[in-house]
Design a protein around this motif. Structure first.
Motif, short mmCIF file in Angstrom:
data_model
loop_
_atom_site.label_atom_id
_atom_site.label_comp_id
_atom_site.label_asym_id
_atom_site.label_seq_id
_atom_site.Cartn_x
_atom_site.Cartn_y
_atom_site.Cartn_z
N VAL A 335 0.78 3.86 3.47
CA VAL A 335 0.21 3.11 2.36
C VAL A 335 0.89 1.75 2.29
O VAL A 335 2.12 1.66 2.15
N VAL A 336 0.10 0.68 2.39
CA VAL A 336 0.63 -0.68 2.36
C VAL A 336 -0.23 -1.51 1.40
O VAL A 336 -1.45 -1.35 1.35
N ALA A 337 0.41 -2.40 0.65
CA ALA A 337 -0.29 -3.20 -0.35
C ALA A 337 -0.13 -4.69 -0.06
O ALA A 337 0.94 -5.15 0.33
N LEU A 338 -1.22 -5.42 -0.27
CA LEU A 338 -1.20 -6.88 -0.23
C LEU A 338 -1.49 -7.35 -1.65
O LEU A 338 -2.55 -7.04 -2.22
N VAL A 339 -0.57 -8.09 -2.24
CA VAL A 339 -0.60 -8.42 -3.66
C VAL A 339 -0.67 -9.92 -3.86
O VAL A 339 0.01 -10.69 -3.16
N GLU A 366 3.35 -6.61 0.55
CA GLU A 366 3.37 -8.00 1.03
C GLU A 366 2.65 -8.86 -0.01
O GLU A 366 1.86 -8.38 -0.82
N PHE A 367 2.93 -10.17 0.04
CA PHE A 367 2.37 -11.07 -0.96
C PHE A 367 1.55 -12.18 -0.30
O PHE A 367 1.83 -12.58 0.84
N VAL A 384 -7.65 -7.43 5.58
CA VAL A 384 -6.35 -7.06 4.99
C VAL A 384 -5.61 -6.10 5.91
O VAL A 384 -4.41 -6.26 6.18
N LYS A 385 -6.34 -5.10 6.41
CA LYS A 385 -5.70 -4.12 7.29
C LYS A 385 -5.20 -4.78 8.57
O LYS A 385 -4.08 -4.47 9.04
N ALA A 386 -6.00 -5.69 9.13
CA ALA A 386 -5.57 -6.39 10.35
C ALA A 386 -4.31 -7.20 10.11
O ALA A 386 -3.40 -7.22 10.93
N ARG A 387 -4.25 -7.86 8.96
CA ARG A 387 -3.06 -8.65 8.65
C ARG A 387 -1.83 -7.76 8.47
O ARG A 387 -0.75 -8.07 8.98
N LEU A 388 -2.00 -6.66 7.74
CA LEU A 388 -0.84 -5.81 7.45
C LEU A 388 -0.39 -5.04 8.69
O LEU A 388 0.80 -4.73 8.84
#
Length: 394
Positions: A335-339, A366-367, A384-388
């Motif tokens: 589980v990863v979040a982009l905020v 990540e921000f 988002v998934k590609a970036r994370l």
């Protein structure tokens, strides 16, 4: 935009007389939108089906040289959440049922400002509603969305009631602007907010600013929003089968362009089975919990990305968030979040842990200054998934 030369109120809402499919290229000009409005008016009267588009590749994927499916007035072409082209077939009956139910819920036919792209169902329905109301829609000019341009377009809108439709990102920009754009937003009797979920924090901001919003849930397959603030529009039936939302009523599309297989999967016995999870509360209101494919399988346990996003967005100092699962050798999916932050914030991982438990707690946060978007304002989860995944440890 000038009034269509055809009758403002369609005289026929049955099957089109022809099976021609008429592409209309929207190049951002007022002339193109006038052409589209005239084409839609003709389609509602039984003329050729209309295919609005901006991307030639998406137009070609709709096979415009092949006849339109019987009963089709408009084809809404979309890349869909998976990126695979898909054309939603909408009849004159579905389009007008949606427009009439919207007016009934909001307070009667009115004057509309077109502020979203007309190749998507939200923007196209502004044209349909204006046609049925016999009014001329105001047009937001300029590239992108700027609060001052919104204010200038709103100033040209005569009469009342006054309506517009926005996506959450546009509403946020008006609230952030605090100037002419926000002042213009306050003059509308209702602003329908759709295409993406309206967070509780955004609802509160709009209420504090005295902007009258109506959060809407719907999709191209339902001829635009069909559930307003949790309550289905008149003539719309909503059922929750297991946790999957199903919808019935005259607003439904009748299938997908040249894809009888997809049509059979989603449409059956007058019901459309969505890709969304939901729950019906005791008072009858429908709450959308997120897409079925937003579930993340981490360590053999399925957690809801939407629930985690809502928890993050409820924290002070957080404007927006997107949560995805990325491949992980230990957890299967991590589980990863982009905020998107706004000011100081606390320990976001600890906040999620306290509210939802350790399994839902992001392994990383990540921000960013803004979340990537696609279409009419939906978060681009694939981006988002590609970036994370590209981040260290992702």
């Amino acid at each position: 935009m000038t009034r269509s030369s055809r009758s403002a109120t369609p005289t026929s809402r049955t099957s089109p007389i022809t099976t021609e499919l008429r592409p209309v290229h929207l190049d951002g000009s007022p002339t193109a939108l006038t052409t589209l409005q005239d084409a839609v008016a003709a389609a509602l009267d039984g003329g050729p089906a209309v295919l609005p588009f901006t991307d030639p590749a998406l137009r070609d994927a709709m096979a415009p040289d092949e006849p339109a499916e019987p009963g089709t007035a408009v084809v809404i072409a979309t890349s869909g959440s998976t990126g695979a082209p898909k054309g939603v077939l909408l009849s004159a009956r579905a389009l007008t049922a949606s427009a009439e139910a919207t007016h009934a819920r909001l307070g009667g036919p009115g004057h509309w400002l077109l502020a979203t792209p007309a190749q998507y169902i939200g923007g196209l329905q502004v044209l349909v509603r204006s046609l049925l109301a016999g009014t001329t829609p105001a047009l937001l000019t300029g590239s992108g969305f700027r609060p001052d341009d919104f204010a200038a377009a709103a100033a040209t809108l005569g009469g009342s009631p006054r309506y517009t439709a926005l996506v959450p990102t546009q509403l946020v920009r008006l609230l952030d602007d605090g100037g002419a754009g926000l002042a213009a937003a306050k003059t509308f009797d209702a602003i329908v907010v759709g295409a993406a979920a309206t967070s509780p924090a955004l609802r509160e901001r709009a209420a504090d600013a005295r902007v009258r919003i109506v959060p809407a849930y719907g999709m191209s397959e339902t001829a635009s929003g069909c559930v307003y603030d949790g309550v289905p529009l008149d003539g719309v039936r909503v059922d929750v089968d297991g946790d999957r939302i199903r919808i019935a009523g005259d607003v439904l599309a009748h299938g997908y362009r040249l894809r009888p297989d997809l049509t059979a999967e989603s449409f059956s016995d007058g019901w459309f089975t969505t890709s969304d999870r939901g729950v019906r509360h005791a008072d009858g209101r429908i709450e959308v919990l997120g897409r079925a494919d937003d579930m993340i399988n981490t360590g053999g346990v399925k957690v809801s990305a939407t629930a985690i996003e809502r928890c993050l967005c409820a924290q002070p100092g957080v404007r927006d968030a997107c949560v995805v699962g990325v491949p992980d050798p230990e957890w299967g999916e991590a589980v990863v979040a982009l905020v998107v932050p706004e000011g100081a914030h606390g320990d976001l991982r600890a906040a999620v842990r306290a509210a939802l438990g350790p399994t839902s707690t992001p392994k990383r946060v990540e921000f960013t200054g803004a979340l990537p978007l696609r279409g009419p304002g939906k978060i681009d989860r694939a981006a988002v998934k590609a970036r994370l995944r590209a981040e260290p440890g992702g």
